[in-house]
Design a protein around this motif. Sequence first.
Motif, PDB file in Angstrom:
ATOM      1  N   TRP A 151     -10.506  10.122   0.179  1.00  0.00           N
ATOM      2  CA  TRP A 151      -9.829  10.416   1.443  1.00  0.00           C
ATOM      3  C   TRP A 151     -10.538   9.786   2.640  1.00  0.00           C
ATOM      4  O   TRP A 151      -9.884   9.345   3.593  1.00  0.00           O
ATOM      5  CB  TRP A 151      -9.656  11.920   1.626  1.00  0.00           C
ATOM      6  N   LEU A 152     -11.869   9.725   2.593  1.00  0.00           N
ATOM      7  CA  LEU A 152     -12.602   9.052   3.679  1.00  0.00           C
ATOM      8  C   LEU A 152     -12.241   7.561   3.705  1.00  0.00           C
ATOM      9  O   LEU A 152     -12.071   6.969   4.779  1.00  0.00           O
ATOM     10  CB  LEU A 152     -14.117   9.226   3.500  1.00  0.00           C
ATOM     11  N   SER A 153     -12.130   6.966   2.514  1.00  0.00           N
ATOM     12  CA  SER A 153     -11.770   5.546   2.434  1.00  0.00           C
ATOM     13  C   SER A 153     -10.324   5.315   2.855  1.00  0.00           C
ATOM     14  O   SER A 153     -10.010   4.293   3.455  1.00  0.00           O
ATOM     15  CB  SER A 153     -11.994   5.017   1.016  1.00  0.00           C
ATOM     16  N   ILE A 154      -9.444   6.274   2.534  1.00  0.00           N
ATOM     17  CA  ILE A 154      -8.030   6.165   2.931  1.00  0.00           C
ATOM     18  C   ILE A 154      -7.921   6.043   4.454  1.00  0.00           C
ATOM     19  O   ILE A 154      -7.124   5.251   4.975  1.00  0.00           O
ATOM     20  CB  ILE A 154      -7.223   7.396   2.439  1.00  0.00           C
ATOM     21  N   VAL A 155      -8.734   6.825   5.185  1.00  0.00           N
ATOM     22  CA  VAL A 155      -8.720   6.773   6.661  1.00  0.00           C
ATOM     23  C   VAL A 155      -9.075   5.373   7.137  1.00  0.00           C
ATOM     24  O   VAL A 155      -8.393   4.789   7.993  1.00  0.00           O
ATOM     25  CB  VAL A 155      -9.697   7.813   7.269  1.00  0.00           C
ATOM     26  N   LYS A 156     -10.139   4.802   6.548  1.00  0.00           N
ATOM     27  CA  LYS A 156     -10.580   3.455   6.940  1.00  0.00           C
ATOM     28  C   LYS A 156      -9.510   2.404   6.645  1.00  0.00           C
ATOM     29  O   LYS A 156      -9.186   1.580   7.490  1.00  0.00           O
ATOM     30  CB  LYS A 156     -11.879   3.082   6.200  1.00  0.00           C
ATOM     31  N   VAL A 157      -8.983   2.467   5.425  1.00  0.00           N
ATOM     32  CA  VAL A 157      -7.998   1.472   4.999  1.00  0.00           C
ATOM     33  C   VAL A 157      -6.730   1.568   5.841  1.00  0.00           C
ATOM     34  O   VAL A 157      -6.184   0.557   6.297  1.00  0.00           O
ATOM     35  CB  VAL A 157      -7.668   1.651   3.492  1.00  0.00           C
ATOM     36  N   THR A 158      -6.258   2.800   6.075  1.00  0.00           N
ATOM     37  CA  THR A 158      -5.052   3.013   6.892  1.00  0.00           C
ATOM     38  C   THR A 158      -5.243   2.463   8.296  1.00  0.00           C
ATOM     39  O   THR A 158      -4.336   1.846   8.877  1.00  0.00           O
ATOM     40  CB  THR A 158      -4.705   4.518   6.959  1.00  0.00           C
ATOM     41  N   ALA A 159      -6.446   2.683   8.854  1.00  0.00           N
ATOM     42  CA  ALA A 159      -6.735   2.202  10.215  1.00  0.00           C
ATOM     43  C   ALA A 159      -6.628   0.685  10.296  1.00  0.00           C
ATOM     44  O   ALA A 159      -6.031   0.140  11.235  1.00  0.00           O
ATOM     45  CB  ALA A 159      -8.134   2.659  10.636  1.00  0.00           C
ATOM     46  N   VAL A 160      -7.208  -0.008   9.304  1.00  0.00           N
ATOM     47  CA  VAL A 160      -7.185  -1.481   9.324  1.00  0.00           C
ATOM     48  C   VAL A 160      -5.767  -2.006   9.124  1.00  0.00           C
ATOM     49  O   VAL A 160      -5.321  -2.909   9.837  1.00  0.00           O
ATOM     50  CB  VAL A 160      -8.133  -2.066   8.243  1.00  0.00           C
ATOM     51  N   VAL A 161      -5.041  -1.432   8.144  1.00  0.00           N
ATOM     52  CA  VAL A 161      -3.671  -1.876   7.887  1.00  0.00           C
ATOM     53  C   VAL A 161      -2.791  -1.645   9.118  1.00  0.00           C
ATOM     54  O   VAL A 161      -2.006  -2.519   9.509  1.00  0.00           O
ATOM     55  CB  VAL A 161      -3.077  -1.148   6.645  1.00  0.00           C
TER      56      VAL A 161
END
Length: 449
Positions: A151-161
Amino acid sequence: MENNSQLQRGLKNRHIQLIAMGGAIGTGLFLGSAQVIQSAGPSIILGYAIGGLIAFLIMRQLGEMIVHEPVAGSFSHFANKYWGRFPGFLAGWNYWILYVLVAMTELTAVAKYINYWWPAIPAWTSVLFFFIVITLVNLGNVKFYGESEFWLSIVKVTAVVSMIVFGLYLLITADVNSTASFTNLWSHGGFFPNGFEGLFYMLAFLMFAFGGIELIGMAAAEAEDPEKTIPKAINQVVFRILIFYIGSLTILLSLVPWDQLDLGGLDKSPFVMIFSQLGIDWAAHLLNFIILTAALSVYNSGMYANSRMLFGLAKQGNAPKMFLKVNKSGVPIPAVLFSALLIFGCVLLNYFVPEDALGHLMYVVVGALVLNWAMISLTHLKFKQAMNKLGQVTKFPALWSPIGNALVLIFILMVLYIMWTQGFKESVMMIPIWIVVMFLLYKSLNKAK
């Protein structure tokens, strides 16, 4: 506490994918580097492509070994088995101390991000709070770690996308008078505004953005189906990272000409500038939250990697046997607690010493990271020699080996040269000193046996 030394395969494919991705998307991407952009201009995009290729070669070399034998301790185990006792000892303890220092640095960064919202809160209290939270996460079942990192990585990935999609929207809908245009990539002094030299001297700094790629090797022993999930994660994640880095920077430098970027503090971050184009006053707060999750993600992964490396070192006989103990859920509790004990030094540092004291530790981090990559590539050469002698065919062969290994090692030597000439002499000098210290420690521990 049980004495059976078995980790449990509780990490599913989605966990492995996001752990691999999250390990390399850190605070560096979100904050951006004014120095790198100002030196390299748009050619920073090519720089990340070169860095991504080297990172991919290293990951494939590590991947071949861990798919062949998915064990705790990863490349330390392979260095110990195919190279010798001391290389295994050095690789393991070097990686362990590297991530203790990285965790301490990320924790200090977390305190700064909390202070952005609440300046009155002492740094050490934020550090202590998140230290306790992440330690508890790592003391739980490995699935807790997998879920938290997912979930922490999902936040990062979503932000970049989201940033890439929004940036593309701005470029497509830009009117005639707008400065937003893909021509910004070559119309302000060219793609290489400061010549190739401007990019060359930034390559060392760009590579540190890929620090953490080897984290997937730590998760191999607890992956449900390593023969399937590890190759998939390695093959997909590097391309995704390249899309994130190259994609986001291409959009960024198209929206705002590189020579008009006035980068400084958090409020002048490239990402904030893009979000501000929407007229969002709370853009800095949004970015601060994203960077906070990125720092916590790296810290969370660092503590996980530390405990599993310590467990692996104990299996080799290069660390005390007490670190082999696991609980009913397969969590190496003593290894987690000992790693946490050293990371706790960060709380004391933030209480007693000014924060810049931690900057000196980064010299060791830089050197340890370079040594880490070199040892993965060298260990892989030893591994290949052993496989050839045995006539064994591996299931996930590395790219272009041994030429790929030579490329990695030449690149690492180039990085050391850049560090030496660009004010990081202390880091380069620390490497041989560190190896000698480790050798003396190894000799003294083996005499005591």
